[in-house]
Design an enzyme around this catalytic site. Structure first.
Site, PDB file in Angstrom:
ATOM      1  CB  CYS A 174     -18.953 -27.270 -27.988  1.00 13.37           C
ATOM      2  SG  CYS A 174     -19.960 -28.034 -29.281  1.00 13.37           S
ATOM      3  CD  GLU A 222     -17.354 -34.688 -30.835  1.00 15.71           C
ATOM      4  OE1 GLU A 222     -16.639 -33.910 -30.185  1.00 15.71           O
ATOM      5  OE2 GLU A 222     -18.224 -34.297 -31.622  1.00 15.71           O
ATOM      6  CG  HIS A 253     -22.419 -32.743 -30.759  1.00 15.25           C
ATOM      7  ND1 HIS A 253     -23.072 -31.532 -30.630  1.00 15.25           N
ATOM      8  CD2 HIS A 253     -21.117 -32.488 -30.472  1.00 15.25           C
ATOM      9  CE1 HIS A 253     -22.203 -30.597 -30.261  1.00 15.25           C
ATOM     10  NE2 HIS A 253     -21.008 -31.156 -30.158  1.00 15.25           N
TER      11      HIS A 253
HETATM   12  C1  4LI Z   1     -13.637 -24.159 -21.619  1.00 18.97           C
HETATM   13  N1  4LI Z   1     -12.345 -24.765 -21.483  1.00 18.97           N
HETATM   14  C2  4LI Z   1     -11.809 -25.438 -22.512  1.00 18.97           C
HETATM   15  O1  4LI Z   1     -12.376 -25.642 -23.573  1.00 18.97           O
HETATM   16  C3  4LI Z   1     -10.473 -26.020 -22.269  1.00 18.97           C
HETATM   17  C4  4LI Z   1      -9.419 -25.209 -21.844  1.00 18.97           C
HETATM   18  C5  4LI Z   1      -8.146 -25.782 -21.652  1.00 18.97           C
HETATM   19  C6  4LI Z   1      -7.935 -27.153 -21.847  1.00 18.97           C
HETATM   20  C7  4LI Z   1      -8.990 -27.974 -22.249  1.00 18.97           C
HETATM   21  C8  4LI Z   1      -8.737 -29.447 -22.425  1.00 18.97           C
HETATM   22  C9  4LI Z   1     -10.265 -27.414 -22.442  1.00 18.97           C
HETATM   23  N2  4LI Z   1     -11.340 -28.188 -22.893  1.00 18.97           N
HETATM   24  C10 4LI Z   1     -11.386 -28.674 -24.165  1.00 18.97           C
HETATM   25  N3  4LI Z   1     -10.314 -28.480 -24.964  1.00 18.97           N
HETATM   26  C11 4LI Z   1     -10.375 -29.040 -26.187  1.00 18.97           C
HETATM   27  N4  4LI Z   1      -9.293 -28.910 -27.032  1.00 18.97           N
HETATM   28  C12 4LI Z   1      -8.017 -28.548 -26.442  1.00 18.97           C
HETATM   29  C13 4LI Z   1      -7.111 -27.887 -27.440  1.00 18.97           C
HETATM   30  N5  4LI Z   1      -7.037 -28.692 -28.664  1.00 18.97           N
HETATM   31  C14 4LI Z   1      -5.980 -28.306 -29.557  1.00 18.97           C
HETATM   32  C15 4LI Z   1      -5.607 -26.968 -29.662  1.00 18.97           C
HETATM   33  C16 4LI Z   1      -4.589 -26.607 -30.547  1.00 18.97           C
HETATM   34  C17 4LI Z   1      -3.940 -27.568 -31.343  1.00 18.97           C
HETATM   35  C18 4LI Z   1      -4.306 -28.900 -31.236  1.00 18.97           C
HETATM   36  C19 4LI Z   1      -5.325 -29.261 -30.344  1.00 18.97           C
HETATM   37 CL1  4LI Z   1      -5.741 -30.941 -30.206  1.00 18.97          CL
HETATM   38  C20 4LI Z   1      -8.302 -28.965 -29.290  1.00 18.97           C
HETATM   39  C21 4LI Z   1      -9.272 -29.583 -28.318  1.00 18.97           C
HETATM   40  N6  4LI Z   1     -11.444 -29.721 -26.654  1.00 18.97           N
HETATM   41  C22 4LI Z   1     -12.475 -29.859 -25.785  1.00 18.97           C
HETATM   42  N7  4LI Z   1     -13.509 -30.591 -26.182  1.00 18.97           N
HETATM   43  C23 4LI Z   1     -14.541 -31.049 -25.231  1.00 18.97           C
HETATM   44  S1  4LI Z   1     -14.814 -32.728 -25.728  1.00 18.97           S
HETATM   45  C24 4LI Z   1     -14.663 -32.272 -27.444  1.00 18.97           C
HETATM   46  C25 4LI Z   1     -13.459 -31.320 -27.425  1.00 18.97           C
HETATM   47  C26 4LI Z   1     -13.431 -30.403 -28.643  1.00 18.97           C
HETATM   48  O2  4LI Z   1     -12.948 -30.809 -29.686  1.00 18.97           O
HETATM   49  N8  4LI Z   1     -13.931 -29.166 -28.487  1.00 18.97           N
HETATM   50  C27 4LI Z   1     -13.873 -28.244 -29.592  1.00 18.97           C
HETATM   51  N9  4LI Z   1     -12.485 -29.343 -24.538  1.00 18.97           N
END
Ligand code: 4LI
EC number: 3.5.1.88
Length: 200
Positions: free
Chosen positions: A127, A171, A174
């Protein structure tokens, strides 16, 4: 958008106000800015240039505006031909954004129905408002039917499953003052109810 507030700020624990239509100029600009943040944050070069954490969702309370509005941009899973070739990586990131799995600013969203089947991101959730790692499965509905209004006030009813469904639930939490780690089992963070679908 470099004004993302962090856990501890009371705004993140408020139940956000419903949005009225037509949107004020301020709320129209906020919707644009939040989506722009997601687009820029998903471009490796720009994210590095502006020091942005990548995200696929951003809710208005995270920029200290307690209203029921969130931008969601879930790119399609496009892999670069050669992950070591920087241009391939950029091209893939752009392509991934060009035909997103789900892209909209969801306003006054309501989950009208959801599957009994649970789903959770296999790597846990991150997050933009929570700097420290909070390891563990975040159990959510694997499929949801979501009603919301877009920036023009049009009503939408969409059925989402797996990753986009998880993101929208994160979201919408939130908007209700809930953070992802509230759902993590404190005794056994990686215990998941059986037949929870692990996603990704
Ligand atoms: C603790 N381990 C982890 O975080 C985690 C660890 C590994 C995989 C996942 C899948 C994890 N989990 C997780 N990874 C994401 N991203 C993966 C990377 N990506 C992204 C990165 C770079 C370019 C483009 C993009 Cl697209 C952006 C988004 N996003 C969220 N969430 C939870 S729901 C809302 C969403 C959010 O936007 N968070 C900021 N969770």
């Amino acid at each position: 958008m470099d004004n993302i507030i962090r856990d501890g700020n009371p705004t993140l624990r408020k139940y956000a106000d419903k949005v009225t239509f037509p949107l004020s100029q301020e709320h129209q600009q906020l919707a644009k800015d939040m989506m722009k943040y997601l687009e820029v944050s998903q471009n490796p070069d720009l994210a590095e240039k502006y020091g942005l954490r990548a995200g696929v969702g951003l809710a208005a309370p995270q920029v200290d505006v307690s209203i029921q509005m969130a931008a969601v941009l879930v790119p399609s899973p496009v892999e670069p031909d050669d992950p070591d070739n920087h241009d391939d990586v950029l091209k893939a990131a752009q392509e991934a954004q060009d035909n997103p799995v789900f892209k909209d600013v969801i306003i006054n969203p309501v989950i009208v129905s959801q599957s009994v089947q649970l789903g959770a991101l296999s790597e846990g959730e991150g997050c933009l408002s929570v700097d420290e790692d909070k390891p563990g499965y975040v159990p959510r509905a694997d499929r949801i039917t979501l009603r919301y209004q877009d920036v023009d006030g049009n009503d939408h009813k969409v059925r989402l499953k797996n990753y986009p469904a998880i993101v929208c639930q994160h979201e919408i939490d939130h908007l209700h003052g809930v953070l992802f780690y509230d759902h993590i089992n404190k005794e056994q963070p990686f215990a998941a109810e059986e037949n929870t679908l692990l996603i990704g």
